[in-house]
Design an enzyme around this catalytic site. Structure first.
Site, mmCIF file in Angstrom:
data_model
loop_
_atom_site.group_PDB
_atom_site.id
_atom_site.type_symbol
_atom_site.label_atom_id
_atom_site.label_comp_id
_atom_site.label_asym_id
_atom_site.label_seq_id
_atom_site.Cartn_x
_atom_site.Cartn_y
_atom_site.Cartn_z
ATOM 1 N N GLY A 80 32.034 35.609 27.105
ATOM 2 C CA GLY A 80 31.003 36.785 26.939
ATOM 3 C C GLY A 80 29.655 36.192 27.208
ATOM 4 N N LEU B 3 27.966 38.123 29.349
ATOM 5 C CA LEU B 3 28.249 38.162 31.039
ATOM 6 C C LEU B 3 26.929 38.279 31.608
ATOM 7 C CD1 LEU B 3 31.116 40.833 30.799
ATOM 8 C CD2 LEU B 3 31.477 38.606 30.518
ATOM 9 N N GLU C 210 25.829 37.896 36.344
ATOM 10 C CA GLU C 210 26.174 38.210 37.580
ATOM 11 C C GLU C 210 27.533 37.422 38.220
ATOM 12 O OE1 GLU C 210 22.962 38.513 36.571
ATOM 13 O OE2 GLU C 210 22.073 40.074 37.706
ATOM 14 N N HIS D 121 29.901 36.537 36.321
ATOM 15 C CA HIS D 121 31.322 37.105 35.939
ATOM 16 C C HIS D 121 31.535 38.531 36.603
ATOM 17 C CE1 HIS D 121 29.674 34.946 32.005
ATOM 18 N NE2 HIS D 121 30.900 34.539 32.155
ATOM 19 N N LYS E 36 31.367 27.142 39.594
ATOM 20 C CA LYS E 36 30.480 26.632 38.981
ATOM 21 C C LYS E 36 30.859 25.813 37.866
ATOM 22 C CE LYS E 36 26.709 26.553 35.937
ATOM 23 N NZ LYS E 36 27.522 26.179 34.779
#
Ligand code: PAF
Length: 298
Positions: A25, A27, A29, A31, A143
């Site tokens: 959660g 969120l 960019e 995601h 990432k």
């Protein structure tokens, strides 16, 4: 978009091909890029949202993790999700699991070394999501490079019929890698945090100039972080994309990973390095051309 709370509800109906984007959660960019890629590939896009207590080493870190279901539901829907799976803790862990999953080797260095048990917690929750949702594809950000290696091996080792797809890192205009944790950074800390991406960018330039020695590349990145009094380096490691083992030199597809503490926030970043037509090519991902949604909320 429907929000559902049980695995049984996620599996209901004729779904066609299914893509899963697992998240905790808050969120951003990064995601949204995963959700858009999932949308392009599959008939049904499921975003899972579960802050997994098994992967947190410290209760304070878990308690501080930002949560806002209404915000995330709106963003997931805009990005093209069909379903938001937001299970309560009882759906995921009706009982404390007795089964543990260790992806040996992959989870030992770097994050594994600094966060004991973290990757075992990630492995269990990802295995549960893959088993319970049964996606054809699952999307993860590069990432978290070591996590991507771990999940890829988990899927292959346990024969989950899923394709694991990694997507490049998305960054702020100034280079800071997007992370939900960035909202905890003060303006001064954001400045200090840039030493991570600056160090990696310097190492990436050295790769482009032909440098392949791990110690040299690590030293280039380390020097930038060490020069920043607000950042406290935890590690900088050149590791293999295949099994996250440390490499003496660029000899197989790799990533140069860095982690540092900035204030009370732990930050991670990396540059992926692949061999293209016989040349080592670094990939730092892409930068937004405007401040991220997180920045507006910091
Ligand atoms: O990367 C994350 O957000 C989490 O580690 C994941 C993969 C959703 C598992 O909880």
């Amino acid at each position: 978009m429907r929000t559902v709370a049980t695995f049984a509800d996620v599996r209901k109906g004729d779904r066609g091909s299914v893509a899963l984007v697992p998240t905790m959660g808050y969120l951003h960019e990064g995601h949204l890029d995963l959700i858009s890629a999932a949308r392009r590939s599959s008939d049904t896009v499921v975003v899972s949202l579960f802050v997994n207590p098994l992967q947190f080493n410290e209760d304070v870190d878990l308690a501080a993790y930002p949560q806002d279901l209404a915000r995330d539901a709106a963003l997931a829907e805009q990005a093209g999700a069909d379903m938001l799976f937001a299970p309560p803790i009882e759906e995921m862990y009706a009982e404390q699991p007795l089964t543990s999953i260790t992806v040996a080797g992959v989870g030992e260095l770097m994050e594994g070394d600094h966060r004991p048990g973290h990757f075992d917690g990630v492995a269990v929750v990802v295995a549960k999501l893959l088993a319970g949702i049964q996606p054809d594809r699952a999307y993860f950000g590069r990432k978290d490079a070591q996590q991507l290696v771990l999940v890829t091996r988990l899927g292959a080792d346990l024969s989950f019929p899923v394709e694991i797809i990694g997507r490049p890192t998305i960054r702020e205009r100034d280079g800071l890698a997007l992370s939900s944790r960035n909202i905890h950074l003060s303006e001064a800390e954001r400045g200090a945090a840039l030493s991570l991406s600056a160090g990696l960018a310097a190492a990436a330039s050295a790769v482009e100039e032909g440098e392949t020695d791990a110690a040299t590349l690590e030293e280039i990145a380390r020097a930038r972080v060490d020069a920043e009094p607000g950042a406290h380096l935890e590690y900088v490691t050149l590791a293999s994309q295949a099994d996250a083992s440390a490499l003496p030199a660029l000899e197989v597809p790799a990533f140069l990973a860095v982690a540092a503490g900035v204030g009370t926030t732990r930050l991670m970043d990396n540059v992926h390095i692949d061999r293209v037509d016989g040349t080592w090519v670094p990939d730092l991902g892409s930068r937004l051309d405007r401040p991220s949604i997180l920045y507006g909320e910091a």
